[in-house]
Design a protein around this motif. Structure first.
Motif, PDB file in Angstrom:
ATOM      1  N   ASN A  15       0.940  -1.292   0.075  1.00 19.16           N
ATOM      2  CA  ASN A  15      -0.006   0.006   0.209  1.00 19.16           C
ATOM      3  C   ASN A  15       1.080   1.262  -0.221  1.00 19.16           C
ATOM      4  O   ASN A  15       0.556   2.329   0.662  1.00 19.16           O
ATOM      5  N   LYS A  16       1.900   1.157  -0.640  1.00 17.03           N
ATOM      6  CA  LYS A  16       2.869   2.311  -1.009  1.00 17.03           C
ATOM      7  C   LYS A  16       3.043   2.976  -2.352  1.00 17.03           C
ATOM      8  O   LYS A  16       3.930   2.604  -3.024  1.00 17.03           O
ATOM      9  N   ARG A  17       1.643   3.248  -3.040  1.00 19.42           N
ATOM     10  CA  ARG A  17       1.764   3.746  -4.257  1.00 19.42           C
ATOM     11  C   ARG A  17       2.247   4.827  -4.575  1.00 19.42           C
ATOM     12  O   ARG A  17       1.440   5.930  -4.821  1.00 19.42           O
ATOM     13  N   ARG A  18       3.534   5.186  -4.621  1.00 12.93           N
ATOM     14  CA  ARG A  18       4.241   6.385  -4.786  1.00 12.93           C
ATOM     15  C   ARG A  18       5.573   6.038  -5.606  1.00 12.93           C
ATOM     16  O   ARG A  18       6.070   5.176  -5.397  1.00 12.93           O
ATOM     17  N   LEU A  19       5.936   7.171  -6.309  1.00 12.67           N
ATOM     18  CA  LEU A  19       7.012   6.841  -7.380  1.00 12.67           C
ATOM     19  C   LEU A  19       8.432   6.659  -6.683  1.00 12.67           C
ATOM     20  O   LEU A  19       9.072   5.993  -6.876  1.00 12.67           O
ATOM     21  N   ASN A  20       8.536   7.496  -5.492  1.00 11.21           N
ATOM     22  CA  ASN A  20       9.865   7.325  -4.763  1.00 11.21           C
ATOM     23  C   ASN A  20       9.704   5.748  -4.111  1.00 11.21           C
ATOM     24  O   ASN A  20      10.905   5.501  -3.978  1.00 11.21           O
ATOM     25  N   TYR A  21       8.836   5.300  -3.496  1.00 10.18           N
ATOM     26  CA  TYR A  21       8.974   4.047  -3.054  1.00 10.18           C
ATOM     27  C   TYR A  21       9.217   2.924  -4.183  1.00 10.18           C
ATOM     28  O   TYR A  21      10.057   2.102  -4.082  1.00 10.18           O
ATOM     29  N   ILE A  22       8.868   3.000  -5.278  1.00 10.66           N
ATOM     30  CA  ILE A  22       9.085   2.114  -6.775  1.00 10.66           C
ATOM     31  C   ILE A  22      10.526   2.224  -7.086  1.00 10.66           C
ATOM     32  O   ILE A  22      11.321   1.241  -7.164  1.00 10.66           O
ATOM     33  N   MET A  23      11.103   3.887  -7.105  1.00 10.77           N
ATOM     34  CA  MET A  23      12.436   3.990  -7.331  1.00 10.77           C
ATOM     35  C   MET A  23      13.308   3.326  -6.466  1.00 10.77           C
ATOM     36  O   MET A  23      14.354   2.916  -6.616  1.00 10.77           O
ATOM     37  N   GLY A  24      12.939   3.476  -5.259  1.00 15.78           N
ATOM     38  CA  GLY A  24      13.786   2.929  -4.050  1.00 15.78           C
ATOM     39  C   GLY A  24      14.026   1.553  -4.357  1.00 15.78           C
ATOM     40  O   GLY A  24      15.090   1.065  -4.078  1.00 15.78           O
ATOM     41  N   ILE A  25      12.839   0.651  -4.451  1.00 14.22           N
ATOM     42  CA  ILE A  25      13.062  -0.697  -4.580  1.00 14.22           C
ATOM     43  C   ILE A  25      14.056  -1.039  -5.969  1.00 14.22           C
ATOM     44  O   ILE A  25      14.823  -1.845  -5.891  1.00 14.22           O
ATOM     45  N   LEU A  26      13.733  -0.346  -7.014  1.00 12.12           N
ATOM     46  CA  LEU A  26      14.529  -0.586  -8.302  1.00 12.12           C
ATOM     47  C   LEU A  26      16.379  -0.223  -7.950  1.00 12.12           C
ATOM     48  O   LEU A  26      16.844  -0.857  -7.988  1.00 12.12           O
ATOM     49  N   LYS A  27      16.352   0.829  -7.148  1.00 15.38           N
ATOM     50  CA  LYS A  27      17.649   1.155  -6.871  1.00 15.38           C
ATOM     51  C   LYS A  27      18.470   0.266  -6.042  1.00 15.38           C
ATOM     52  O   LYS A  27      19.644  -0.101  -6.044  1.00 15.38           O
ATOM     53  N   ASN A  28      17.683  -0.312  -4.996  1.00 15.11           N
ATOM     54  CA  ASN A  28      18.093  -1.365  -4.081  1.00 15.11           C
ATOM     55  C   ASN A  28      18.687  -2.689  -4.936  1.00 15.11           C
ATOM     56  O   ASN A  28      19.507  -2.975  -4.799  1.00 15.11           O
ATOM     57  N   TRP A  29      17.786  -2.921  -5.709  1.00 17.30           N
ATOM     58  CA  TRP A  29      18.000  -4.159  -6.650  1.00 17.30           C
ATOM     59  C   TRP A  29      19.301  -3.725  -7.498  1.00 17.30           C
ATOM     60  O   TRP A  29      20.164  -4.706  -7.626  1.00 17.30           O
ATOM     61  N   GLU A  30      19.669  -2.591  -7.861  1.00 16.54           N
ATOM     62  CA  GLU A  30      20.757  -2.523  -8.789  1.00 16.54           C
ATOM     63  C   GLU A  30      21.888  -2.346  -7.932  1.00 16.54           C
ATOM     64  O   GLU A  30      22.792  -2.917  -8.130  1.00 16.54           O
ATOM     65  N   ASN A  31      21.831  -1.935  -6.662  1.00 17.57           N
ATOM     66  CA  ASN A  31      23.036  -1.867  -5.813  1.00 17.57           C
ATOM     67  C   ASN A  31      23.316  -3.404  -5.385  1.00 17.57           C
ATOM     68  O   ASN A  31      24.478  -3.572  -4.986  1.00 17.57           O
ATOM     69  N   GLU A  32      22.433  -4.030  -5.293  1.00 19.66           N
ATOM     70  CA  GLU A  32      22.734  -5.793  -4.971  1.00 19.66           C
ATOM     71  C   GLU A  32      22.848  -6.306  -5.992  1.00 19.66           C
ATOM     72  O   GLU A  32      23.018  -7.806  -5.894  1.00 19.66           O
ATOM     73  N   SER A  33      23.077  -5.737  -7.295  1.00 17.87           N
ATOM     74  CA  SER A  33      23.252  -6.494  -8.656  1.00 17.87           C
ATOM     75  C   SER A  33      22.161  -7.673  -8.965  1.00 17.87           C
ATOM     76  O   SER A  33      22.518  -8.772  -9.363  1.00 17.87           O
ATOM     77  N   LEU A  34      21.057  -7.311  -8.411  1.00 21.84           N
ATOM     78  CA  LEU A  34      19.814  -8.096  -8.766  1.00 21.84           C
ATOM     79  C   LEU A  34      19.238  -7.511 -10.146  1.00 21.84           C
ATOM     80  O   LEU A  34      18.485  -6.954 -10.283  1.00 21.84           O
ATOM     81  N   LEU A  35      19.575  -8.139 -11.194  1.00 25.20           N
ATOM     82  CA  LEU A  35      19.252  -7.581 -12.349  1.00 25.20           C
ATOM     83  C   LEU A  35      18.022  -8.236 -13.174  1.00 25.20           C
ATOM     84  O   LEU A  35      17.703  -8.054 -14.302  1.00 25.20           O
ATOM     85  N   THR A  36      17.627  -9.386 -12.723  1.00 26.77           N
ATOM     86  CA  THR A  36      16.395  -9.987 -13.170  1.00 26.77           C
ATOM     87  C   THR A  36      15.340 -10.715 -12.132  1.00 26.77           C
ATOM     88  O   THR A  36      15.720 -10.490 -11.101  1.00 26.77           O
ATOM     89  N   VAL A  37      14.099 -10.753 -12.551  1.00 22.79           N
ATOM     90  CA  VAL A  37      13.116 -11.224 -11.428  1.00 22.79           C
ATOM     91  C   VAL A  37      13.436 -12.386 -10.908  1.00 22.79           C
ATOM     92  O   VAL A  37      13.326 -12.649  -9.628  1.00 22.79           O
ATOM     93  N   GLU A  38      14.178 -13.290 -11.808  1.00 19.28           N
ATOM     94  CA  GLU A  38      14.582 -14.687 -11.038  1.00 19.28           C
ATOM     95  C   GLU A  38      15.661 -14.512  -9.954  1.00 19.28           C
ATOM     96  O   GLU A  38      15.490 -15.003  -8.998  1.00 19.28           O
ATOM     97  N   GLU A  39      16.467 -13.210 -10.073  1.00 21.76           N
ATOM     98  CA  GLU A  39      17.631 -13.228  -9.139  1.00 21.76           C
ATOM     99  C   GLU A  39      16.912 -12.516  -7.991  1.00 21.76           C
ATOM    100  O   GLU A  39      17.416 -12.876  -6.822  1.00 21.76           O
ATOM    101  N   VAL A  40      15.687 -11.739  -8.099  1.00 20.14           N
ATOM    102  CA  VAL A  40      15.056 -11.097  -7.183  1.00 20.14           C
ATOM    103  C   VAL A  40      14.715 -12.165  -6.161  1.00 20.14           C
ATOM    104  O   VAL A  40      14.474 -12.055  -5.049  1.00 20.14           O
TER     105      VAL A  40
END
Length: 310
Positions: free
Chosen positions: A245-270
């Motif tokens: 229930n966090k329908r905000r752009l900043n929340y989505i971008m935070g998730i995407l940035k965390n995945w990039e920082n962790e080198s999680l580059l595919t859905v399978e890796e996540v």
């Protein structure tokens, strides 16, 4: 949000025919001031008063007024709205807006949101060559403004319509303009199907139908990210936002940035990463519910005086 505390003036400035042949020494000084003063922004539109200019330059108000008229009517290099105190520099985009990317686009979007006279946005747009940035500027302009009504042979800023002098109409008008301009932007994107799928999910799940700027920033991840299949990653992040229930752009971008920082580059890796985290959580919960030591049987009464005489 400003990208830097400095402004660049290219050496080609001094080779410009207008600077070489038409400008007086005072004109050149004034033009350099307009390009580099502390009020300038990333978008080439900023708020400044003639009184402030006079103070900074050591000129009289009359001198500044005369220079402004010369730069608008003769050189045709600026526009100024005396009601909103906003000044726009015609060739700003050609000289300064060459690089895109999320930080730059975020800054541009934030500053464009602050502009009151949106005809100035179209004025600067005409000199921008980078398509990504042109599209963002265009999202703030109505179809009427992208026509011949904004031309270089206008006499002065008094003839330019300021659509937003009435505050009550500003937000509704801006939403309509952005929504109209957003569809052509989608159609120009090479992965049109990916764009449509993301936008449809956004609109259908309560992220804000009219929030065009947020959509633009989210779509930038399709072109500017390390993900192998960026559309799938964006949709997964949006699903997570919905689930929390966090329908905000900043929340989505935070998730995407965390995945990039962790080198999680595919859905399978996540998914694999999240699966590995589950046993840790279970073990932690198990340790908390079962403290160390043997349980005391029911019905047992502890007598602390047992064995003592007396």
């Amino acid at each position: 949000m400003k990208m830097a505390k400095y402004r660049m003036v290219r050496t080609e400035f001094w080779k410009s025919p207008i600077v070489l042949e038409e400008m007086t020494p005072e004109d050149k000084y004034f033009y350099l001031y307009l390009l580099t003063n502390p009020q300038t922004t990333q978008i080439g539109i900023y708020r400044i008063t003639k009184k402030q200019m006079a103070f900074d330059l050591g000129y009289s108000i009359e001198s500044v007024h005369s220079l402004m008229e010369r730069f608008e009517g003769h050189h045709r290099l600026i526009r100024y709205n005396p009601e909103t105190r906003e000044l726009a520099i015609k060739n700003w985009g050609k000289e300064n807006l060459h690089k895109g990317g999320k930080p730059v686009m975020d800054c541009i979007s934030s500053e464009l949101n602050e502009v009151e006279d949106l005809t100035l946005v179209q004025y600067v747009l005409e000199s921008i060559h980078k398509e990504e940035i042109r599209s963002l500027y265009a999202s703030f302009c109505s179809e009427d403004e992208i026509g011949p009504s904004i031309t270089d042979d206008a006499e002065s800023d008094d003839t330019f319509p300021c659509r937003d002098t009435i505050r009550g109409q500003k937000e509704n008008e801006k939403e309509k303009q952005q929504q109209k301009a957003f569809q052509p932007t989608i159609e120009k994107h090479p992965d049109t199907d990916d764009v449509k799928e993301i936008i449809e999910f956004w609109d259908a799940n309560g992220f804000g139908f009219s929030n065009v700027n947020a959509k633009q920033q989210l779509l930038a991840w399709l072109d500017d990210s390390s993900f192998f299949r960026p559309k799938e990653m964006i949709l997964k992040a949006m699903n997570i936002a919905c689930a929390n229930n966090k329908r905000r752009l900043n929340y989505i971008m935070g998730i995407l940035k965390n995945w990039e920082n962790e080198s999680l580059l595919t859905v399978e890796e996540v998914d694999s990463y999240e699966e590995k985290q589950k046993p840790v959580v279970k073990n932690r919960q198990s340790n908390e519910s079962n403290p160390a030591g043997r349980a005391i049987p029911r019905g047992f009464e502890l007598d602390l005086t047992a064995g003592e005489k007396g």
